[in-house]
Design a protein around this motif. Structure first.
Motif, PDB file in Angstrom:
ATOM      1  N   PHE A 241      -3.696  -5.184  12.259  1.00 25.35           N
ATOM      2  CA  PHE A 241      -3.052  -5.859  11.132  1.00 25.35           C
ATOM      3  C   PHE A 241      -2.383  -7.165  11.569  1.00 25.35           C
ATOM      4  CE2 PHE A 241       0.424  -7.050   8.401  1.00 25.35           C
ATOM      5  CZ  PHE A 241      -0.270  -7.223   7.217  1.00 25.35           C
TER       6      PHE A 241
ATOM      7  N   ASN B  87       5.402  -2.210   6.066  1.00 35.85           N
ATOM      8  CA  ASN B  87       5.522  -1.896   4.635  1.00 35.85           C
ATOM      9  C   ASN B  87       6.657  -0.923   4.360  1.00 35.85           C
ATOM     10  OD1 ASN B  87       3.282  -3.395   3.588  1.00 35.85           O
ATOM     11  ND2 ASN B  87       1.941  -1.902   4.591  1.00 35.85           N
TER      12      ASN B  87
ATOM     13  N   VAL C  70       4.399  -8.388   3.601  1.00 42.16           N
ATOM     14  CA  VAL C  70       3.137  -8.812   4.230  1.00 42.16           C
ATOM     15  C   VAL C  70       1.977  -8.217   3.433  1.00 42.16           C
ATOM     16  CG1 VAL C  70       4.041  -9.025   6.569  1.00 42.16           C
ATOM     17  CG2 VAL C  70       3.202  -6.817   5.796  1.00 42.16           C
ATOM     18  N   ASP C  71       0.914  -8.943   3.325  1.00 36.38           N
ATOM     19  CA  ASP C  71      -0.229  -8.412   2.578  1.00 36.38           C
ATOM     20  C   ASP C  71      -1.549  -8.993   3.057  1.00 36.38           C
ATOM     21  OD1 ASP C  71      -1.770  -7.088   0.746  1.00 36.38           O
ATOM     22  OD2 ASP C  71      -0.971  -8.116  -1.031  1.00 36.38           O
ATOM     23  N   ARG C  72      -2.372  -8.138   3.571  1.00 41.58           N
ATOM     24  CA  ARG C  72      -3.804  -8.400   3.788  1.00 41.58           C
ATOM     25  C   ARG C  72      -4.444  -7.058   4.085  1.00 41.58           C
ATOM     26  NH1 ARG C  72      -5.558 -13.310   7.076  1.00 41.58           N
ATOM     27  NH2 ARG C  72      -6.063 -14.103   4.994  1.00 41.58           N
ATOM     28  N   ILE C  73      -5.527  -6.761   3.458  1.00 39.92           N
ATOM     29  CA  ILE C  73      -6.221  -5.491   3.721  1.00 39.92           C
ATOM     30  C   ILE C  73      -7.055  -5.658   4.992  1.00 39.92           C
ATOM     31  CG2 ILE C  73      -7.945  -3.868   2.840  1.00 39.92           C
ATOM     32  CD1 ILE C  73      -6.791  -4.488   0.006  1.00 39.92           C
TER      33      ILE C  73
ATOM     34  N   LYS D 107       4.425  -5.278  -4.280  1.00 42.75           N
ATOM     35  CA  LYS D 107       3.358  -4.955  -3.340  1.00 42.75           C
ATOM     36  C   LYS D 107       3.347  -3.470  -2.975  1.00 42.75           C
ATOM     37  CE  LYS D 107       1.125  -4.937   0.684  1.00 42.75           C
ATOM     38  NZ  LYS D 107       1.301  -4.302   1.982  1.00 42.75           N
TER      39      LYS D 107
ATOM     40  N   LEU E 288       0.238  -2.133  -4.945  1.00 41.17           N
ATOM     41  CA  LEU E 288      -0.872  -2.031  -3.982  1.00 41.17           C
ATOM     42  C   LEU E 288      -0.772  -0.738  -3.171  1.00 41.17           C
ATOM     43  CD1 LEU E 288      -2.344  -4.789  -1.671  1.00 41.17           C
ATOM     44  CD2 LEU E 288      -2.210  -2.430  -1.008  1.00 41.17           C
ATOM     45  N   ASN E 289       0.274  -0.626  -2.367  1.00 41.41           N
ATOM     46  CA  ASN E 289       0.319   0.515  -1.444  1.00 41.41           C
ATOM     47  C   ASN E 289       0.404   1.849  -2.185  1.00 41.41           C
ATOM     48  OD1 ASN E 289       2.075  -1.808   0.357  1.00 41.41           O
ATOM     49  ND2 ASN E 289       0.295  -0.865   1.273  1.00 41.41           N
TER      50      ASN E 289
ATOM     51  N   HIS F 178      -3.023   2.555  -3.186  1.00 38.62           N
ATOM     52  CA  HIS F 178      -3.801   2.818  -1.968  1.00 38.62           C
ATOM     53  C   HIS F 178      -3.606   4.263  -1.522  1.00 38.62           C
ATOM     54  CE1 HIS F 178      -5.154  -0.807   0.668  1.00 38.62           C
ATOM     55  NE2 HIS F 178      -6.078  -0.433  -0.186  1.00 38.62           N
TER      56      HIS F 178
ATOM     57  N   HIS G 214     -13.141  -0.173   3.522  1.00 44.13           N
ATOM     58  CA  HIS G 214     -11.810   0.305   3.908  1.00 44.13           C
ATOM     59  C   HIS G 214     -11.767   1.800   3.674  1.00 44.13           C
ATOM     60  CE1 HIS G 214      -7.180  -0.408   3.527  1.00 44.13           C
ATOM     61  NE2 HIS G 214      -7.521   0.037   4.702  1.00 44.13           N
TER      62      HIS G 214
ATOM     63  N   GLN H 215      -8.420   6.195   6.673  1.00 46.03           N
ATOM     64  CA  GLN H 215      -7.510   5.280   7.403  1.00 46.03           C
ATOM     65  C   GLN H 215      -6.179   5.166   6.648  1.00 46.03           C
ATOM     66  OE1 GLN H 215      -9.067   1.288   8.221  1.00 46.03           O
ATOM     67  NE2 GLN H 215      -7.014   0.519   8.646  1.00 46.03           N
ATOM     68  N   ILE H 216      -6.250   5.012   5.346  1.00 45.81           N
ATOM     69  CA  ILE H 216      -5.028   4.834   4.557  1.00 45.81           C
ATOM     70  C   ILE H 216      -4.216   6.132   4.514  1.00 45.81           C
ATOM     71  CG2 ILE H 216      -4.124   4.172   2.277  1.00 45.81           C
ATOM     72  CD1 ILE H 216      -6.793   2.651   1.872  1.00 45.81           C
TER      73      ILE H 216
ATOM     74  N   LYS I 165       4.790   7.242   4.181  1.00 43.40           N
ATOM     75  CA  LYS I 165       4.471   6.145   3.264  1.00 43.40           C
ATOM     76  C   LYS I 165       4.861   6.447   1.821  1.00 43.40           C
ATOM     77  CE  LYS I 165       0.478   4.509   5.975  1.00 43.40           C
ATOM     78  NZ  LYS I 165      -0.992   4.513   6.100  1.00 43.40           N
TER      79      LYS I 165
ATOM     80  N   ARG J  27       6.345   4.051  -1.462  1.00 45.10           N
ATOM     81  CA  ARG J  27       5.183   3.602  -2.224  1.00 45.10           C
ATOM     82  C   ARG J  27       5.117   4.246  -3.612  1.00 45.10           C
ATOM     83  NH1 ARG J  27       0.095   3.042   1.845  1.00 45.10           N
ATOM     84  NH2 ARG J  27       1.147   1.727   3.377  1.00 45.10           N
TER      85      ARG J  27
END
Ligand code: CS2
Length: 488
Positions: free
Chosen positions: A37, A187, A225-228, A291, A295-296, A299, A363, A367-368, A375, A379
């Motif tokens: 990451f 995150n 922070v954000d990028r897959i 985010k 997103l998370n 996810h 993805h 993994q997530i 998390k 989230r």
């Protein structure tokens, strides 16, 4: 031939390379937790600063555990390829910002020396949720954590991130050097504030003096922070070798989208990251909530649902009409918990759908699903708590938690083994046997996990009843049928 400084000139012309003299760069940042990451996100933003001539912000990176990244990148002089992919489009770039990689357990002294060097003005962190040794339910330091115990007994040879940071801050103080600014890039909710709280608590266990010094002198700006960044596969490595005309032992993969929002509190200076597209703001929380919750949160929901249903990637899961409809309902419930204008949040979710649809990323839901127990609180549970407090609809959030509980049982809906990768959860002795226990027993057992559910949620009767109902439906009908019956 391997990617390295001497072979940079042999790179295929289509590949972007560091546009600066790497030998002229001096270190200004230590990064703890050099995983894929950070290499695909923070280091690339810093690389742009170096290319613009800010030469004193090179990165010394450290891994707090395994030597894998160092072993892959040291023979390449720290160079690696960043591949940004969106459906049919692929861009390749070689990043040169990482100057050296240390493996903390091999030589903690060397990392402490680097951290104590006054040239280092920023320490960035991607150490994952569990690296903060914090109880996410209460925000307090996990004093009983073996690494924390170890670092209090042997402060000169630490193991934990907090142990390294506090020992280095202490050494800098003894030598009259200013502390570094510590920038969390994980995150976590209010990641800077969360970090600062456990840092002060940990320092206080060493001495009141040190705690007061951290409190008054050390800045920990929060950031979003954000990028897959999916894990690199052997096929990715082969594709990169082909495109580069050189071997790269560990390229990193990501999507073109990249966002970094940072609270602008850097008393010891910082590179002009805004010129690389970073947003500096007074308060990160609205962005972080957007985010983490949009997103998370989805996810982690997709990870639990996808694993139960045998959907291997996010693109595959979101391509399933029942899951897609469910995720859209989820967003409708989560958006009212944000402080951001709804129009902005809706635009973000539209963009998220396109990001999830990106078939080039592959993805993996597995993994997530990693470390899910660490998390879920920030989230999903945080938004759920807000919904319950304001009597807002939140069925999809409760359903996602039920799916997570079911996914911890070790079997998919089709009866395939579902290996867990969540050490904190696995260390918990209260796990029920989901094949034998009733839905009520399973849910009651999970609700005793206060680090996930706090003290309040197990007492919320309507929430508990809904959770039991969803769990029972998933166990009986399978997750996709349960979604179709309720959220279609
Ligand atoms: C993901 C994140 O693995 C996970 O838990 O939800 O890594 C996610 O891809 C990033 O936060 C996106 O910025």
């Amino acid at each position: 031939m391997r990617l390295s400084d001497p072979t940079l000139s042999d790179l295929a012309p289509s590949v972007r390379r560091p546009g600066y003299d790497r030998a002229a760069v001096t270190p200004g940042i230590v990064h703890l937790g050099i995983g894929a990451f950070y290499r695909a996100h923070g280091a690339a933003f810093v690389d742009d600063c170096l290319a613009r001539g800010e030469r004193d912000w090179g990165i010394i990176a450290a891994s707090l555990r395994s030597p894998e990244t160092r072993d892959a990148l040291a023979p390449q002089d720290g160079l690696y390829t960043l591949v940004l992919r969106e459906n049919e489009r692929t861009q390749l770039r070689v990043v040169g910002a990482v100057q050296e990689i240390l493996v903390a357990p091999e030589d903690p002294q060397r990392l402490l020396d680097r951290l104590s060097d006054p040239a280092i003005r920023i320490v960035t962190l991607t150490i994952t949720e569990k690296g903060y040794t914090v109880d996410l339910g209460s925000g307090a330091l996990r004093r009983d954590h073996p690494d924390i115990q170890h670092d209090l007994a042997s402060p000169q040879a630490p193991r934990s991130a907090l142990g390294f940071l506090i020992e280095a801050i202490d050494r800098r103080r003894a030598r009259g050097h200013r502390p570094f600014t510590i920038l969390s890039c994980d995150n976590l909710p209010q990641n800077g504030r969360t970090l600062r709280r456990v840092l002060i608590e940990f320092a206080g266990l060493r001495s009141a003096d040190l705690a007061a010094h951290v409190e008054s002198e050390v800045a920990c700006p929060s950031s979003m922070v954000d990028r897959i960044v999916p894990a690199t596969t052997p096929a990715d490595k082969a594709m990169v070798a082909d495109a580069l005309g050189l071997e790269d032992a560990w390229p990193v993969m990501g999507e073109p989208f990249g966002q970094w929002v940072i609270e602008d509190v850097f008393p010891s200076g910082r590179p002009a990251l805004e010129a690389s597209g970073v947003e500096f703001v007074a308060d990160v929380q609205p962005y972080e909530h957007m985010k983490l919750r949009l997103l998370n949160g989805t996810h982690s929901s997709i990870a639990a649902i996808g694993r139960l249903a045998g959907l291997e990637t996010v693109a595959e899961a979101i391509g399933n009409p029942a899951v897609r409809g469910f995720i859209e309902r989820y967003w409708t419930c989560a958006i009212p918990t944000l402080t951001l204008e709804p129009a902005r949040a809706h635009a973000y979710t539209r963009q998220l759908l396109a990001r999830y649809d990106n078939t080039a990323l592959r993805h993996r839901t597995a993994q997530i699903a990693m470390d899910a127990s660490q998390k879920l609180p920030q989230r999903i549970v945080a938004a759920l708590r807000d919904c319950l407090a304001r009597a807002l609809p939140c069925e999809p959030l409760i359903f996602a938690i039920a799916a997570w509980i079911r996914s911890c049982g070790g079997l998919s809906d089709a009866g395939a083994p579902l290996p867990l990768n969540d050490p904190t959860f696995q260390a918990w002795s209260g796990q029920p046997d989901q094949r034998a226990a009733t839905p009520r027993e399973v849910v009651a057992a999970f609700l005793s996990l206060t680090s996930v559910f706090g003290e309040d949620l197990p007492r919320h009767a309507a929430f508990v009843a809904a959770l039991e109902g969803y769990y029972a439906a998933i166990a009986r009908d399978g997750v996709l049928a349960a979604i179709a019956a309720r959220f279609a």
